[in-house]
Every structure is written in C-alpha cells, then in structure tokens.
Enzyme design. Structure first.
Site, PDB file in Angstrom:
ATOM      1  N   ILE A  61       0.886  -1.162   0.000  1.00 55.68           N
ATOM      2  CA  ILE A  61       0.000   0.000   0.000  1.00 55.68           C
ATOM      3  C   ILE A  61       0.920   1.207   0.000  1.00 55.68           C
ATOM      4  CG2 ILE A  61      -0.228  -0.102   2.534  1.00 55.68           C
ATOM      5  CD1 ILE A  61      -2.998   1.207   2.222  1.00 55.68           C
ATOM      6  N   SER A  62       0.708   2.112  -0.940  1.00 56.43           N
ATOM      7  CA  SER A  62       1.640   3.215  -1.139  1.00 56.43           C
ATOM      8  C   SER A  62       1.671   4.172   0.044  1.00 56.43           C
ATOM      9  CB  SER A  62       1.277   3.993  -2.412  1.00 56.43           C
ATOM     10  OG  SER A  62       1.435   3.201  -3.555  1.00 56.43           O
ATOM     11  N   GLN A  63       2.784   4.884   0.124  1.00 52.83           N
ATOM     12  CA  GLN A  63       2.954   5.957   1.100  1.00 52.83           C
ATOM     13  C   GLN A  63       1.838   6.986   0.898  1.00 52.83           C
ATOM     14  OE1 GLN A  63       6.936   7.259   0.701  1.00 52.83           O
ATOM     15  NE2 GLN A  63       6.687   9.096   1.944  1.00 52.83           N
TER      16      GLN A  63
END
Length: 214
Positions: A61-63
């Site tokens: 899950i992206s920053q």
C-alpha cells in the site's frame, strides 16, 4: 472520535501538506477515507505513518503522501470516469471515489480484488467497479477514460492505456527500468499528441503482464 484519534488524523493531514499535498479536495478525500481500513495484521498500527506497507500477494500500500501527490497530479473533476491499474489494497481507488463520478480499478491478483471489494462494501462506496485482469491492457470495453492512474512501474507508458485516454485526458504513472530508478510522470493527451511532465522520483512494484495467483 477520541482525542488520540483526532490528534492522529491532524498529524496525518499535516504530514500530507508538508510533503506538497495542498489540493483541498484531495485532502478532504484523504481525511474522509480511513487508511486503517485497508491494512490488516501486524502493520495495522502503522496505518497513519507516511510510509508504504506490505499487503498480500507481495504487493504494497503506497505511502500516503505519494497517493496524495499522484491524486493531485491527476486533476480529477467530479464528472470524470477514472481507470486505476493496480487495485492493491483499494486505498487509492477509495480516495478517487470521493473525487470522480466513477472509478474502474483492475488488478492481476484475484485475492486483492476480492479483499478491496469487501472494504468498499463495508464503507458503502458504490461508484467503484473492480476487475481481475491484466491491467497493462487497460479496460477497452469501458474506454475511453478521462483520467488513468497506474500504481505499478512500467519501462514506458503502455500503449493500450494511452489509446484509452480521452483527448484532454491525463494519465499519471511511475516509469523506470528498475525498482531503484523510477520517475512519476504525467501524460496529457491533446489534439496534437502527448505532453509529458516529470514530477518526482518514486519507487513502485513493477507492472507485470498476465494474472497473478490467488
């Protein structure tokens, strides 16, 4: 909301602003969509840190600040139809659902699509349509799209995706030949061709062809 939760949300939004996410609509969407709903297991307590986290199927899950910057660069309008390639946890699609008329999201991993759909249902988000498919080919049956966002890195913007972008449309994606040197770019399709802007350095998982294992 408890004092601790309110403080955590304030710190989360402050971190986004300090890293360049300034669009009010994007910030409002990211305030409304709880990132914690998309993270399971031992990493759940780190949901409000500005860091990428592992999810199932070897994905991430992206920053949050990168999600915010990509969303901001996409310049989504309320009537837009958006394609997301790389559903992952579903967090990015949920943010987009607050900004666009309809979001189509596709992932090669059936498990990720099922789990993301479960979160969308739990949050009563009704304007996202999920697909299990090879996202590098886009969704030609539902094209063209006003906006396209790709959350995995390709060596070049995939031709099928560019072909599914409306004139006047915008695509945001990471490009790079390795997982260490990637650039986030914005592509605008005009009457006369394609215009490219390089936005910043990023690091994403690679865009792979075919379907993943369940």
């Amino acid at each position: 909301m408890t004092d601790a939760a309110a403080e955590r949300k304030m710190q989360f939004l402050f971190a986004l602003r300090s890293r360049g996410v300034t669009d009010k609509r994007v910030l409002n969407a990211m305030e409304k969509i709880d990132r914690g709903a998309f993270i399971r297991g031992i990493f759940a307590e780190r949901a409000y840190e500005d860091t990428p986290l592992p999810i199932a199927c070897g994905q991430t899950i992206s920053q949050p600040s990168v999600v915010g910057l990509m969303t901001q660069a996409l310049e989504v309008h309320p009537r837009d139809k958006v394609l997301e390639v790389g559903t992952g946890s579903g967090y990015q699609a949920a943010i987009l659902s607050q900004l666009a008329r309809r979001v189509y999201t596709v992932d090669r991993h059936p498990r990720l699509v099922r789990e993301a759909q479960g979160v969308f249902d739990a949050l009563s988000i009704a304007n996202i349509t999920t697909f299990t498919a090879d996202g590098s080919h886009g969704l030609p049956d539902h094209a063209p799209f006003d906006r396209i966002i790709v959350t995995a890195a390709a060596e070049d913007p995939p031709g099928p995706l560019l072909a599914q972008l409306k004139i006047g449309g915008i695509m945001v994606l990471p490009v790079g030949q390795s997982d260490t040197v990637q650039s986030l770019i914005r592509v605008r399709r005009t009457e006369t061709g394609l215009e490219y802007d390089e936005l910043r350095s990023v690091r994403f998982v690679p865009l792979l062809e075919g379907l993943g294992r369940d």
